[in-house]
Motif scaffolding. Structure first.
Motif, PDB file in Angstrom:
ATOM      1  N   ALA A 264       0.820  -1.206   0.000  1.00 29.05           N
ATOM      2  CA  ALA A 264       0.000   0.000   0.000  1.00 29.05           C
ATOM      3  C   ALA A 264       0.860   1.266   0.000  1.00 29.05           C
ATOM      4  O   ALA A 264       0.569   2.238  -0.704  1.00 29.05           O
ATOM      5  CB  ALA A 264      -0.933  -0.013   1.201  1.00 29.05           C
ATOM      6  N   LYS A 265       1.935   1.265   0.768  1.00 31.06           N
ATOM      7  CA  LYS A 265       2.815   2.442   0.792  1.00 31.06           C
ATOM      8  C   LYS A 265       3.488   2.636  -0.573  1.00 31.06           C
ATOM      9  O   LYS A 265       3.654   3.773  -1.037  1.00 31.06           O
ATOM     10  CB  LYS A 265       3.859   2.294   1.892  1.00 31.06           C
ATOM     11  CG  LYS A 265       3.317   2.562   3.300  1.00 31.06           C
ATOM     12  CD  LYS A 265       4.353   2.183   4.341  1.00 31.06           C
ATOM     13  CE  LYS A 265       3.912   2.513   5.746  1.00 31.06           C
ATOM     14  NZ  LYS A 265       4.125   3.920   6.115  1.00 31.06           N
ATOM     15  N   ARG A 266       3.890   1.554  -1.199  1.00 25.31           N
ATOM     16  CA  ARG A 266       4.478   1.671  -2.534  1.00 25.31           C
ATOM     17  C   ARG A 266       3.470   2.251  -3.522  1.00 25.31           C
ATOM     18  O   ARG A 266       3.799   3.148  -4.313  1.00 25.31           O
ATOM     19  CB  ARG A 266       4.947   0.301  -3.019  1.00 25.31           C
ATOM     20  CG  ARG A 266       5.426   0.305  -4.462  1.00 25.31           C
ATOM     21  CD  ARG A 266       5.775  -1.089  -4.954  1.00 25.31           C
ATOM     22  NE  ARG A 266       5.923  -1.109  -6.397  1.00 25.31           N
ATOM     23  CZ  ARG A 266       6.038  -2.212  -7.136  1.00 25.31           C
ATOM     24  NH1 ARG A 266       6.027  -3.402  -6.533  1.00 25.31           N
ATOM     25  NH2 ARG A 266       6.164  -2.138  -8.439  1.00 25.31           N
TER      26      ARG A 266
ATOM     27  N   VAL B 227      -7.736  10.068  -1.563  1.00 20.32           N
ATOM     28  CA  VAL B 227      -6.956   8.856  -1.848  1.00 20.32           C
ATOM     29  C   VAL B 227      -7.467   7.767  -0.926  1.00 20.32           C
ATOM     30  O   VAL B 227      -7.187   7.758   0.269  1.00 20.32           O
ATOM     31  CB  VAL B 227      -5.449   9.098  -1.638  1.00 20.32           C
ATOM     32  CG1 VAL B 227      -4.662   7.825  -1.923  1.00 20.32           C
ATOM     33  CG2 VAL B 227      -4.953  10.241  -2.518  1.00 20.32           C
ATOM     34  N   ASN B 228      -8.264   6.862  -1.489  1.00 19.76           N
ATOM     35  CA  ASN B 228      -8.846   5.763  -0.725  1.00 19.76           C
ATOM     36  C   ASN B 228      -8.092   4.478  -1.002  1.00 19.76           C
ATOM     37  O   ASN B 228      -7.758   4.180  -2.154  1.00 19.76           O
ATOM     38  CB  ASN B 228     -10.319   5.598  -1.101  1.00 19.76           C
ATOM     39  CG  ASN B 228     -11.146   6.805  -0.718  1.00 19.76           C
ATOM     40  OD1 ASN B 228     -11.494   6.979   0.437  1.00 19.76           O
ATOM     41  ND2 ASN B 228     -11.447   7.660  -1.692  1.00 19.76           N
ATOM     42  N   VAL B 229      -7.836   3.715   0.055  1.00 16.69           N
ATOM     43  CA  VAL B 229      -7.009   2.519  -0.042  1.00 16.69           C
ATOM     44  C   VAL B 229      -7.754   1.329   0.535  1.00 16.69           C
ATOM     45  O   VAL B 229      -8.519   1.457   1.496  1.00 16.69           O
ATOM     46  CB  VAL B 229      -5.672   2.725   0.706  1.00 16.69           C
ATOM     47  CG1 VAL B 229      -4.926   1.413   0.883  1.00 16.69           C
ATOM     48  CG2 VAL B 229      -4.790   3.707  -0.051  1.00 16.69           C
ATOM     49  N   SER B 230      -7.524   0.173  -0.064  1.00 13.88           N
ATOM     50  CA  SER B 230      -8.020  -1.090   0.478  1.00 13.88           C
ATOM     51  C   SER B 230      -6.892  -2.110   0.391  1.00 13.88           C
ATOM     52  O   SER B 230      -6.074  -2.075  -0.543  1.00 13.88           O
ATOM     53  CB  SER B 230      -9.242  -1.582  -0.311  1.00 13.88           C
ATOM     54  OG  SER B 230      -9.743  -2.786   0.227  1.00 13.88           O
ATOM     55  N   ILE B 231      -6.848  -3.022   1.363  1.00 12.00           N
ATOM     56  CA  ILE B 231      -5.771  -4.013   1.462  1.00 12.00           C
ATOM     57  C   ILE B 231      -6.392  -5.379   1.722  1.00 12.00           C
ATOM     58  O   ILE B 231      -7.393  -5.483   2.449  1.00 12.00           O
ATOM     59  CB  ILE B 231      -4.790  -3.653   2.595  1.00 12.00           C
ATOM     60  CG1 ILE B 231      -4.181  -2.275   2.361  1.00 12.00           C
ATOM     61  CG2 ILE B 231      -3.680  -4.694   2.719  1.00 12.00           C
ATOM     62  CD1 ILE B 231      -3.399  -1.724   3.551  1.00 12.00           C
ATOM     63  N   SER B 232      -5.805  -6.426   1.155  1.00 16.59           N
ATOM     64  CA  SER B 232      -6.298  -7.782   1.390  1.00 16.59           C
ATOM     65  C   SER B 232      -5.119  -8.741   1.523  1.00 16.59           C
ATOM     66  O   SER B 232      -4.058  -8.524   0.924  1.00 16.59           O
ATOM     67  CB  SER B 232      -7.196  -8.235   0.228  1.00 16.59           C
ATOM     68  OG  SER B 232      -7.705  -9.535   0.452  1.00 16.59           O
TER      69      SER B 232
ATOM     70  N   ARG C  99      -0.734 -16.741   1.330  1.00 16.45           N
ATOM     71  CA  ARG C  99       0.428 -16.637   0.431  1.00 16.45           C
ATOM     72  C   ARG C  99       0.478 -15.368  -0.398  1.00 16.45           C
ATOM     73  O   ARG C  99       1.472 -15.124  -1.083  1.00 16.45           O
ATOM     74  CB  ARG C  99       0.457 -17.849  -0.501  1.00 16.45           C
ATOM     75  CG  ARG C  99       0.767 -19.150   0.203  1.00 16.45           C
ATOM     76  CD  ARG C  99       0.660 -20.339  -0.720  1.00 16.45           C
ATOM     77  NE  ARG C  99      -0.729 -20.596  -1.082  1.00 16.45           N
ATOM     78  CZ  ARG C  99      -1.123 -21.600  -1.861  1.00 16.45           C
ATOM     79  NH1 ARG C  99      -0.233 -22.412  -2.386  1.00 16.45           N
ATOM     80  NH2 ARG C  99      -2.402 -21.791  -2.123  1.00 16.45           N
ATOM     81  N   HIS C 100      -0.570 -14.555  -0.373  1.00 23.79           N
ATOM     82  CA  HIS C 100      -0.617 -13.380  -1.236  1.00 23.79           C
ATOM     83  C   HIS C 100      -1.092 -12.163  -0.462  1.00 23.79           C
ATOM     84  O   HIS C 100      -1.725 -12.284   0.594  1.00 23.79           O
ATOM     85  CB  HIS C 100      -1.564 -13.612  -2.420  1.00 23.79           C
ATOM     86  CG  HIS C 100      -1.111 -14.678  -3.370  1.00 23.79           C
ATOM     87  ND1 HIS C 100      -1.345 -16.026  -3.146  1.00 23.79           N
ATOM     88  CD2 HIS C 100      -0.446 -14.607  -4.546  1.00 23.79           C
ATOM     89  CE1 HIS C 100      -0.844 -16.726  -4.147  1.00 23.79           C
ATOM     90  NE2 HIS C 100      -0.288 -15.888  -5.005  1.00 23.79           N
ATOM     91  N   VAL C 101      -0.823 -10.998  -1.032  1.00 17.43           N
ATOM     92  CA  VAL C 101      -1.306  -9.733  -0.478  1.00 17.43           C
ATOM     93  C   VAL C 101      -1.612  -8.817  -1.655  1.00 17.43           C
ATOM     94  O   VAL C 101      -0.982  -8.906  -2.716  1.00 17.43           O
ATOM     95  CB  VAL C 101      -0.267  -9.111   0.480  1.00 17.43           C
ATOM     96  CG1 VAL C 101       1.018  -8.787  -0.247  1.00 17.43           C
ATOM     97  CG2 VAL C 101      -0.817  -7.877   1.170  1.00 17.43           C
ATOM     98  N   ALA C 102      -2.615  -7.952  -1.481  1.00 17.27           N
ATOM     99  CA  ALA C 102      -2.987  -7.006  -2.535  1.00 17.27           C
ATOM    100  C   ALA C 102      -3.339  -5.664  -1.916  1.00 17.27           C
ATOM    101  O   ALA C 102      -3.766  -5.585  -0.756  1.00 17.27           O
ATOM    102  CB  ALA C 102      -4.171  -7.539  -3.343  1.00 17.27           C
ATOM    103  N   ALA C 103      -3.174  -4.611  -2.708  1.00 16.90           N
ATOM    104  CA  ALA C 103      -3.573  -3.270  -2.302  1.00 16.90           C
ATOM    105  C   ALA C 103      -4.184  -2.571  -3.506  1.00 16.90           C
ATOM    106  O   ALA C 103      -3.779  -2.795  -4.648  1.00 16.90           O
ATOM    107  CB  ALA C 103      -2.379  -2.480  -1.782  1.00 16.90           C
ATOM    108  N   ALA C 104      -5.181  -1.727  -3.234  1.00 17.57           N
ATOM    109  CA  ALA C 104      -5.829  -0.944  -4.290  1.00 17.57           C
ATOM    110  C   ALA C 104      -6.032   0.476  -3.795  1.00 17.57           C
ATOM    111  O   ALA C 104      -6.146   0.719  -2.594  1.00 17.57           O
ATOM    112  CB  ALA C 104      -7.165  -1.571  -4.686  1.00 17.57           C
ATOM    113  N   LEU C 105      -6.109   1.392  -4.746  1.00 20.34           N
ATOM    114  CA  LEU C 105      -6.190   2.822  -4.444  1.00 20.34           C
ATOM    115  C   LEU C 105      -7.080   3.477  -5.489  1.00 20.34           C
ATOM    116  O   LEU C 105      -6.978   3.158  -6.678  1.00 20.34           O
ATOM    117  CB  LEU C 105      -4.783   3.395  -4.466  1.00 20.34           C
ATOM    118  CG  LEU C 105      -4.541   4.862  -4.182  1.00 20.34           C
ATOM    119  CD1 LEU C 105      -3.124   5.059  -3.650  1.00 20.34           C
ATOM    120  CD2 LEU C 105      -4.692   5.679  -5.464  1.00 20.34           C
TER     121      LEU C 105
END
Length: 230
Positions: free
Chosen positions: A61-63, A98-103, A107-113
């Motif tokens: 998310a920071k990236r 700037v709205n963020v979501s994280i999952s 084994r995996h991770v995702a981020a959206a903005l």
């Protein structure tokens, strides 16, 4: 066998409908995020098993935020709201647009903005059988009939789509909220209400993105405001 959903490459920032998103294998994340004092307090309060996935989510998310707003990742702070959803602060200033979501999965991770409320969710295809056993909590009989039983990624995609939708609404998959969001189609994904959605597959994990109540004002700064892309 052909994939049910279009593929998405891990480790790269993608854009769709004005949103940016990234998915990665947790084993590929060898960099710990730079945490602010407030973030350090949050992670210290988590149980040990939860800390590793929380940190992995912040790496991505920071990236993502850093690249979109052109700020050093060290200036980006992602803290929980009262309802648990993440909100973004850059250089000490809140970023309401700037709205963020994280999952996370094992084994995996995702981020959206996105400039509007956004939800992202991951579901591994190996979890499809377990998802089906609890699916009636979130999926109506009509939705289950639409999904069918033929392929595990379809069930994983439907569950991820519901999870992403309730996240975009800042609600929970458990309770009545998920039932109030109708899946009208899955290939391509169509949701009831003013929502746009997309589902991808990255190997053995399915990724869903939902934009809630999208408007047509200026998008986020930089390349992510230029509109849909796969």
């Amino acid at each position: 066998m052909d994939s049910t959903f279009p593929s998405i490459a891990p480790g790269h920032i993608h854009r769709w409908g004005g949103a940016g998103l990234i998915v990665a294998r947790r084993s590929d994340l060898d960099q710990a995020p730079l945490l602010t004092p407030a973030e350090q307090r949050v992670v210290r309060a988590l149980p040990a098993w939860r800390q590793a996935e929380w940190l992995a989510g912040r790496v991505l998310a920071k990236r993502l935020v850093s690249e979109v707003v052109a700020a050093p990742a060290s200036d980006v702070e992602i803290l929980p709201r009262d309802d648990g959803s993440p909100h973004v602060v850059v250089g000490g200033s809140p970023m309401p647009a700037v709205n963020v979501s994280i999952s996370h999965t094992t084994r995996h991770v995702a981020a959206a903005l996105a400039p509007e409320s956004v939800g992202v969710d991951l579901c591994e295809t190996v979890s499809a059988a377990a998802v089906r056993r609890v699916a009636d909590h979130a999926l109506s009989p009509g939705e289950l009939s639409l999904i069918g039983t033929d392929r595990p990624e379809v069930m994983a995609g439907a569950w991820a789509l519901k999870e992403a939708a309730v996240k975009a609404d800042r609600s929970s998959i458990f309770g009545d909220a998920a039932r109030r969001i109708a899946i009208l189609g899955l290939r391509p994904p169509v949701l009831g209400g003013r929502r746009r959605a997309m589902v991808w597959q990255a190997g053995d994990v399915v990724l869903a993105l939902v934009l809630a109540h999208p408007a047509t004002p200026p998008g986020l700064p930089g390349a992510l405001s230029r509109g849909p892309a796969g």
